[in-house]
Scaffold this motif. Structure first.
Motif, PDB file in Angstrom:
ATOM      1  N   GLU A  25       0.810  -1.214   0.000  1.00  0.00           N
ATOM      2  CA  GLU A  25       0.000   0.000   0.000  1.00  0.00           C
ATOM      3  C   GLU A  25       0.847   1.270   0.000  1.00  0.00           C
ATOM      4  O   GLU A  25       1.923   1.322   0.599  1.00  0.00           O
ATOM      5  CB  GLU A  25      -0.955   0.010   1.198  1.00  0.00           C
ATOM      6  N   ARG A  26       0.323   2.266  -0.678  1.00  0.00           N
ATOM      7  CA  ARG A  26       0.940   3.593  -0.719  1.00  0.00           C
ATOM      8  C   ARG A  26       1.019   4.176   0.676  1.00  0.00           C
ATOM      9  O   ARG A  26       0.047   4.144   1.428  1.00  0.00           O
ATOM     10  CB  ARG A  26       0.099   4.499  -1.614  1.00  0.00           C
ATOM     11  N   VAL A  27       2.180   4.749   1.030  1.00  0.00           N
ATOM     12  CA  VAL A  27       2.367   5.399   2.331  1.00  0.00           C
ATOM     13  C   VAL A  27       2.803   6.837   2.078  1.00  0.00           C
ATOM     14  O   VAL A  27       3.891   7.082   1.550  1.00  0.00           O
ATOM     15  CB  VAL A  27       3.409   4.657   3.194  1.00  0.00           C
ATOM     16  N   ARG A  69     -12.449   1.535  -7.151  1.00  0.00           N
ATOM     17  CA  ARG A  69     -11.363   1.247  -8.089  1.00  0.00           C
ATOM     18  C   ARG A  69     -10.127   0.778  -7.318  1.00  0.00           C
ATOM     19  O   ARG A  69      -9.914   1.142  -6.165  1.00  0.00           O
ATOM     20  CB  ARG A  69     -11.008   2.468  -8.931  1.00  0.00           C
ATOM     21  N   HIS A  70      -9.333  -0.035  -7.987  1.00  0.00           N
ATOM     22  CA  HIS A  70      -8.014  -0.424  -7.500  1.00  0.00           C
ATOM     23  C   HIS A  70      -6.983   0.318  -8.332  1.00  0.00           C
ATOM     24  O   HIS A  70      -7.145   0.485  -9.545  1.00  0.00           O
ATOM     25  CB  HIS A  70      -7.786  -1.923  -7.677  1.00  0.00           C
ATOM     26  N   ALA A  71      -5.895   0.755  -7.702  1.00  0.00           N
ATOM     27  CA  ALA A  71      -4.831   1.440  -8.436  1.00  0.00           C
ATOM     28  C   ALA A  71      -3.477   0.992  -7.903  1.00  0.00           C
ATOM     29  O   ALA A  71      -3.332   0.691  -6.711  1.00  0.00           O
ATOM     30  CB  ALA A  71      -4.971   2.955  -8.307  1.00  0.00           C
ATOM     31  N   TYR A 103       0.182   0.522  -3.855  1.00  0.00           N
ATOM     32  CA  TYR A 103      -1.212   0.133  -4.084  1.00  0.00           C
ATOM     33  C   TYR A 103      -2.161   1.087  -3.367  1.00  0.00           C
ATOM     34  O   TYR A 103      -1.942   1.477  -2.219  1.00  0.00           O
ATOM     35  CB  TYR A 103      -1.413  -1.290  -3.576  1.00  0.00           C
ATOM     36  N   VAL A 104      -3.243   1.451  -4.060  1.00  0.00           N
ATOM     37  CA  VAL A 104      -4.303   2.290  -3.491  1.00  0.00           C
ATOM     38  C   VAL A 104      -5.595   1.492  -3.565  1.00  0.00           C
ATOM     39  O   VAL A 104      -6.107   1.223  -4.651  1.00  0.00           O
ATOM     40  CB  VAL A 104      -4.446   3.622  -4.261  1.00  0.00           C
ATOM     41  N   LYS A 105      -6.116   1.108  -2.419  1.00  0.00           N
ATOM     42  CA  LYS A 105      -7.316   0.275  -2.384  1.00  0.00           C
ATOM     43  C   LYS A 105      -8.565   1.111  -2.635  1.00  0.00           C
ATOM     44  O   LYS A 105      -8.530   2.349  -2.550  1.00  0.00           O
ATOM     45  CB  LYS A 105      -7.422  -0.438  -1.040  1.00  0.00           C
ATOM     46  N   PRO A 106      -9.690   0.463  -2.952  1.00  0.00           N
ATOM     47  CA  PRO A 106     -10.926   1.197  -3.241  1.00  0.00           C
ATOM     48  C   PRO A 106     -11.305   2.160  -2.117  1.00  0.00           C
ATOM     49  O   PRO A 106     -11.222   1.822  -0.933  1.00  0.00           O
ATOM     50  CB  PRO A 106     -11.968   0.086  -3.406  1.00  0.00           C
ATOM     51  N   ASP A 107     -11.691   3.366  -2.504  1.00  0.00           N
ATOM     52  CA  ASP A 107     -12.175   4.438  -1.631  1.00  0.00           C
ATOM     53  C   ASP A 107     -11.101   5.006  -0.702  1.00  0.00           C
ATOM     54  O   ASP A 107     -11.417   5.748   0.218  1.00  0.00           O
ATOM     55  CB  ASP A 107     -13.386   3.979  -0.810  1.00  0.00           C
ATOM     56  N   ALA A 108      -9.820   4.676  -0.951  1.00  0.00           N
ATOM     57  CA  ALA A 108      -8.751   5.279  -0.148  1.00  0.00           C
ATOM     58  C   ALA A 108      -8.496   6.719  -0.566  1.00  0.00           C
ATOM     59  O   ALA A 108      -8.061   7.539   0.240  1.00  0.00           O
ATOM     60  CB  ALA A 108      -7.474   4.459  -0.275  1.00  0.00           C
TER      61      ALA A 108
END
Length: 314
Positions: free
Chosen positions: A69-71, A93-95, A78-83
């Motif tokens: 995950e992005r910090v 969306r996933h990014a 990784y950016v999870k949905p609704d982050a």
């Protein structure tokens, strides 16, 4: 919907080619905020390989994906949905963001790193040609913008290759969207997308939204906030969103390459008057939202971090 720009990706394109691209690109971005690139030299098979890699990553267990995950303030990962949120709705969306900081990539997914490395090189090469074309179109020196983007995908530059996957949804859900309305933060964005659709843009001189059609193999280029500020709004930042289709049974893939200046570049408006083929471009009231610090001019990095704080405020 958007003006067609014919672009090649030779390492040293002829200046006549760059000048021709400059004229078409300036007209498209001043009139629509959006241009369509064909003959760009990036094969569709590379895009599909990246889509498959992201699909495989999204199938990994939550605890595995969480390792990547992005910090903040680093934009890699990784950016999870609704982050991240551009609207009051839940955004599904996933990014996966890839920066030039030698960030961690999922070794669990075979072929993830080589697929992304190849695409990043291709997008960087295409971006340098477009930066040269924009410099020529703005009646600056050939390397005016290239010098301000000298370290794309390297230390001291926040340009980012982003893989995006919007999962399928059986039926529409109230309060759920794929991506809320926003303008991109940097100089310009290159966007490749599959045929599933859903991308909409807002007209530069009104409140209407229009659907962007799909041309196989084409790449979209749209203006970001920093280029809008550099040009005093004569190349306006394009407001866009991704909506849920009427039939939500299939997922959607896209790849965005966000081109940013080097971190320490000061963003000051140029004293220029843009004229494109067909006459002067019209003035726009679209705000670029780039603000000055109390002391001095905002740098590219400071602007980006301010916008990230807004996007990830939750």
């Amino acid at each position: 919907m958007c003006f067609l720009v014919i672009a090649g990706t030779e390492r040293c394109p002829q200046k006549g080619v760059v000048k021709q691209v400059a004229s078409k690109l300036l007209r498209a971005l001043s009139e629509k905020g959006l241009a369509l690139l064909v003959n760009h030299g990036i094969p569709e098979c590379k895009m599909k390989a990246a889509y498959r890699a992201l699909d495989t990553f999204c199938e990994l267990p939550d605890e595995t994906r969480a390792k990547y995950e992005r910090v903040s303030p680093d934009n890699h990962g990784y950016v999870k949905p609704d982050a991240e949120k551009f609207s009051d709705e839940m955004e599904l969306r996933h990014a996966f963001n890839v920066t030039g900081c030698e960030g961690n990539l999922p070794e669990e997914v075979q072929g993830f790193r080589p697929a992304l490395d190849e695409l990043a090189r291709d997008f960087k090469q295409l971006s340098t040609m477009l930066l040269a074309a924009l410099s020529v179109g703005l009646e600056q020196s050939y390397d005016f913008l290239l010098s301000k983007h000298a370290h794309i995908l390297g230390p001291g530059n926040e340009s980012t290759l982003r893989l995006l996957y919007y999962p399928p949804l059986g039926t529409p859900v109230q309060g759920l969207t794929r991506c809320g309305a926003h303008c991109d933060y940097g100089t310009f964005t290159l966007l490749a997308q599959d045929c599933e659709g859903g991308l909409e843009i807002q007209t530069l001189h009104g409140e209407r939204w229009g659907r962007v059609g799909h041309l196989p193999g084409a790449i979209l280029v749209n203006t970001g906030e920093l280029l809008a500020h550099w040009t005093n709004g004569q190349l306006p930042a394009l407001r866009h969103r991704v909506v849920m289709p009427e039939h939500c049974g299939r997922g959607r893939h896209s790849i965005a390459f966000f081109v940013h200046p080097d971190d320490d570049v000061a963003i000051e408006p140029l004293d220029i008057k843009i004229t494109a083929a067909g006459g002067d471009c019209q003035e726009t009231t679209t705000p670029c939202r780039l603000q000055k610090k109390k002391r001095g001019v905002l740098s590219a990095y400071q602007h980006l971090q301010r916008r990230f704080r807004e996007t990830y405020a939750s």
